[in-house]
Enzyme design. Structure first.
Site, short mmCIF file in Angstrom:
data_model
loop_
_atom_site.label_atom_id
_atom_site.label_comp_id
_atom_site.label_asym_id
_atom_site.label_seq_id
_atom_site.Cartn_x
_atom_site.Cartn_y
_atom_site.Cartn_z
N LYS A 138 21.82 114.42 -89.87
CA LYS A 138 20.64 113.59 -89.64
C LYS A 138 20.62 112.46 -90.65
O LYS A 138 21.20 112.65 -91.73
CB LYS A 138 19.34 114.39 -89.74
CG LYS A 138 19.19 115.35 -90.92
CD LYS A 138 19.36 114.88 -92.33
CE LYS A 138 18.44 113.84 -92.87
NZ LYS A 138 18.75 113.47 -94.29
N TYR A 223 12.12 114.72 -91.78
CA TYR A 223 11.72 116.13 -91.76
C TYR A 223 10.23 116.27 -91.46
O TYR A 223 9.81 117.22 -90.78
CB TYR A 223 12.04 116.80 -93.10
CG TYR A 223 13.51 117.03 -93.31
CD1 TYR A 223 14.14 118.15 -92.79
CD2 TYR A 223 14.28 116.13 -94.03
CE1 TYR A 223 15.50 118.37 -92.97
CE2 TYR A 223 15.64 116.33 -94.22
CZ TYR A 223 16.24 117.45 -93.68
OH TYR A 223 17.59 117.66 -93.86
P1 NAD Z 1 27.17 111.27 -100.34
O1 NAD Z 1 27.07 109.84 -100.75
O2 NAD Z 1 27.17 112.29 -101.41
O3 NAD Z 1 28.49 111.49 -99.46
C1 NAD Z 1 28.88 110.59 -98.47
C2 NAD Z 1 30.39 110.68 -98.26
O4 NAD Z 1 30.78 109.70 -97.31
C3 NAD Z 1 31.21 110.43 -99.53
O5 NAD Z 1 32.20 111.40 -99.66
C4 NAD Z 1 31.83 109.07 -99.30
O6 NAD Z 1 33.08 108.94 -99.92
C5 NAD Z 1 31.95 109.05 -97.78
N1 NAD Z 1 32.04 107.70 -97.23
C6 NAD Z 1 32.88 107.34 -96.25
N2 NAD Z 1 32.78 106.03 -96.00
C7 NAD Z 1 31.88 105.54 -96.88
C8 NAD Z 1 31.36 104.23 -97.11
N3 NAD Z 1 31.75 103.17 -96.39
N4 NAD Z 1 30.42 104.09 -98.07
C9 NAD Z 1 29.99 105.15 -98.78
N5 NAD Z 1 30.46 106.42 -98.60
C10 NAD Z 1 31.40 106.58 -97.66
O7 NAD Z 1 26.02 111.54 -99.29
P2 NAD Z 1 25.43 112.95 -98.83
O8 NAD Z 1 24.22 113.24 -99.63
O9 NAD Z 1 26.50 113.94 -98.76
O10 NAD Z 1 24.90 112.56 -97.36
C11 NAD Z 1 25.78 112.41 -96.26
C12 NAD Z 1 24.99 112.55 -94.95
O11 NAD Z 1 24.42 113.85 -94.91
C13 NAD Z 1 23.85 111.58 -94.78
O12 NAD Z 1 23.75 111.18 -93.44
C14 NAD Z 1 22.62 112.38 -95.15
O13 NAD Z 1 21.42 111.96 -94.48
C15 NAD Z 1 23.02 113.76 -94.72
N6 NAD Z 1 22.38 114.82 -95.52
C16 NAD Z 1 21.74 115.83 -94.89
C17 NAD Z 1 21.13 116.84 -95.62
C18 NAD Z 1 20.48 118.01 -94.90
O14 NAD Z 1 19.74 118.75 -95.54
N7 NAD Z 1 20.77 118.21 -93.64
C19 NAD Z 1 21.14 116.79 -97.00
C20 NAD Z 1 21.81 115.75 -97.63
C21 NAD Z 1 22.42 114.75 -96.87
#
Ligand code: NAD
Length: 369
Positions: A138, A223
Site C-alpha cells: 500500500k 489506514y
Molecule cells: P524503504 O525506503 O526502506 O525501501 C524502499 C526500497 O526500494 C529500497 O530498498 C530502495 O533501494 C528500493 N528502490 C528501488 N528503486 C528506488 C528508487 N528509484 N528510489 C528509492 N528507492 C528505490 O521503504 P519501505 O519503508 O520499505 O517502504 C516500501 C513500500 O512499503 C512503500 O510503498 C510503503 O508504503 C510500504 N510499507 C508498508 C508498510 C505496511 O505496514 N504494510 C510498512 C512500511 C512500508
C-alpha cells in the site's frame, strides 16, 4: 475484564471484508500443487528496504505456506548479504531491469512489490508480464490510472493481485469489524480514526512527490481511511478536507498534516486525521447509539488493544500480520480462491485519497457518488 476468546477463523467469517473478484490462480501453481502437495509458494521480494528487511523476510520464515526464494534489488552488495542470509541461489537474484526474465523461473510464484509508491505500477506490471502473481504494498500506486494498469496487467496475465493490507488479517481489527457488522452497540453513526508519526530524514523519498505521490495520507492516513471503510462496510459518497503546514521547507512537495471527513450512504460520518508532524496518533473509535468501541493503538505491527463502552476489553493475542497476509495469499493461490484484498480494494482507496486532496486544494466538498 478480558474478552472471551474467539478463533481467528470466526473473526474472518464474521467480516464482510472478503471482496468480490475472480480467482486468477494460475495453472502453473495448480499443476505443481497436484504433483507436490507440500510445495510452498515461492516469494520474491522486490525492493529490499526497511519493510522487507525488518518485517517481510523475518515473517516469511514464520509462514506455513510460503518461502523466500528470490529477490529483486538494484544494489549488488545488498544482494550478496541477502543471498548469504537467506540461502538464495544466484539464479533467483534479479534487478529491476531483468525481472521479466523470471518467466522461466519456477522457484518464484509471487513477486511482493515493496518499492516506493510511484514504482509499484512499473514493478507489478513487470512481475505480471513474467507470469507471476503480485502482492503489492500500500498505497497501490499514486493515481487511479496506474492502479487500473496494474489490475489490467494481472488480468491479462491470468495472475492474481493482492494489496498488502495487513490489518485485514489482524484479530483486534477484525473483532471491531464484527462489533460493527453484528451491530453490538447498534448501527455505527460515526468513526473517528487517525494515524501519523513524526517523520525524520528530510531527504527521504516519502517527502518527494514524484516517488511518494503525497505525504502522510498516502503513507499512513490510508489506514484511517481503511478503518472507516471496513467498519462502515460502505463506500463514502462525500469528502471534505483541510490541510495545514507549519514547516514549508521540509514539506515543500507533500502535505504535513491533513484532516478529512467522509459521509457514507447509510448516514455514518467519519472524521480522520494524519500527520508527519508528531507521534502518538494511532487509533479509531466507532460510535453507535448503544455505545462505542475503540482501538488505541489500532494500526501498529504489535500490541493492538482497546476498550468498549460496556467495560469489556478488546485484547486479542498478537500474530505476525505479515505472515498471516502472505499465508492467506498463498492459500488463495493453492486453493483457487480470490483474495479478500484485491487490486480493486487498493484502487478504491487511491480514488478516495485523490478526492481528499481535491477537497483540501479547492476547499469544496467532493462527491464520490
Ligand atoms: P524503504 O525506503 O526502506 O525501501 C524502499 C526500497 O526500494 C529500497 O530498498 C530502495 O533501494 C528500493 N528502490 C528501488 N528503486 C528506488 C528508487 N528509484 N528510489 C528509492 N528507492 C528505490 O521503504 P519501505 O519503508 O520499505 O517502504 C516500501 C513500500 O512499503 C512503500 O510503498 C510503503 O508504503 C510500504 N510499507 C508498508 C508498510 C505496511 O505496514 N504494510 C510498512 C512500511 C512500508
Amino acid at each position: 475484564m478480558k474478552m472471551k476468546s474467539h478463533t481467528r477463523r470466526e473473526f474472518i467469517k464474521a467480516t464482510a471484508l472478503a471482496a468480490a473478484g475472480v480467482s486468477f490462480a494460475g495453472p502453473l501453481v495448480s499443476r505443481i500443487r497436484a504433483a507436490e502437495p507440500d510445495r510452498k509458494i515461492g516469494f520474491a521480494l522486490a525492493g529490499l528496504g526497511n519493510l522487507s528487511t525488518h518485517q517481510l523476510a523475518p515473517a516469511l520464515q514464520k509462514t506455513k505456506y510460503c518461502r523466500l526464494t528470490g529477490i529483486v534489488t538494484g544494489h549488488p552488495a545488498k544482494a550478496e548479504r541477502w543471498k548469504a542470509q537467506y540461502h538464495i541461489p544466484d539464479k533467483n537474484v534479479y534487478n529491476y531491469d531483468n525481472m521479466v526474465t523470471m518467466a522461466d523461473n519456477p522457484d518464484i510464484d509471487v513477486v511482493y512489490v515493496v518499492t516506493p509508491n510511484a514504482l509499484h505500477g512499473e514493478h507489478s506490471i513487470k512481475a505480471a508480464k513474467a507470469g507471476k502473481h503480485v502482492l503489492c504494498e500500500k498505497p497501490m500506486e499514486v493515481s487511479v490510472e496506474k492502479c487500473q494498469q496494474i489490475i489490467d496487467a494481472c488480468k491479462r496475465a491470468g495472475r492474481q493481485l493482492a494489496i498488502g493490507y495487513r490489518l485485514h488479517f489482524e484479530p483486534n481489527n477484525l473483532e471491531c469489524v464484527r462489533l460493527a457488522r453484528e451491530k453490538v452497540f447498534g448501527d455505527l453513526r460515526m468513526v473517528e480514526a487517525g494515524f501519523g508519526y513524526a517523520i525524520g530524514d528530510p531527504t527521504q523519498w516519502r517527502l518527494k512527490r514524484d516517488l511518494a505521490g503525497g505525504g502522510p495520507l498516502m503513507d499512513v492516513g490510508i489506514y484511517a481511511l481503511q478503518a472507516a471503510r471496513y467498519l462502515s462496510g460502505e463506500e463514502p459518497v462525500l469528502v471534505s478536507a483541510i490541510e495545514t503546514k507549519t514547516d514549508p521547507v521540509k514539506f515543500k512537495e507533500v502535505e504535513e498534516t491533513i484532516t478529512w471527513q467522509m459521509k457514507f450512504p447509510g448516514g455514518m460520518v467519519a472524521h480522520c486525521d494524519t500527520t508527519y508532524a508528531f507521534n502518538g496518533l494511532n487509533h479509531f473509535t466507532g460510535h453507535a447509539p448503544g455505545g462505542w468501541f475503540r482501538l488505541d493503538p489500532a494500526f501498529s505491527y504489535h500490541g493492538l488493544h482497546g476498550q468498549r463502552s460496556d467495560k469489556l476489553e478488546i485484547n486479542l493475542p498478537d500474530l505476525d500480520q505479515f505472515a498471516a497476509e502472505m499465508d492467506d495469499f498463498a492459500q488463495c493461490l493453492l486453493n483457487h480462491r480470490p483474495t479478500r484484498v484485491p487490486g480493486e480494494e487498493g484502487l478504491r482507496d487511491v480514488k478516495i485519497m485523490m478526492a481528499i486532496y481535491e477537497a483540501a486544494r479547492t476547499g469544496k466538498t467532493v462527491s464520490l457518488a
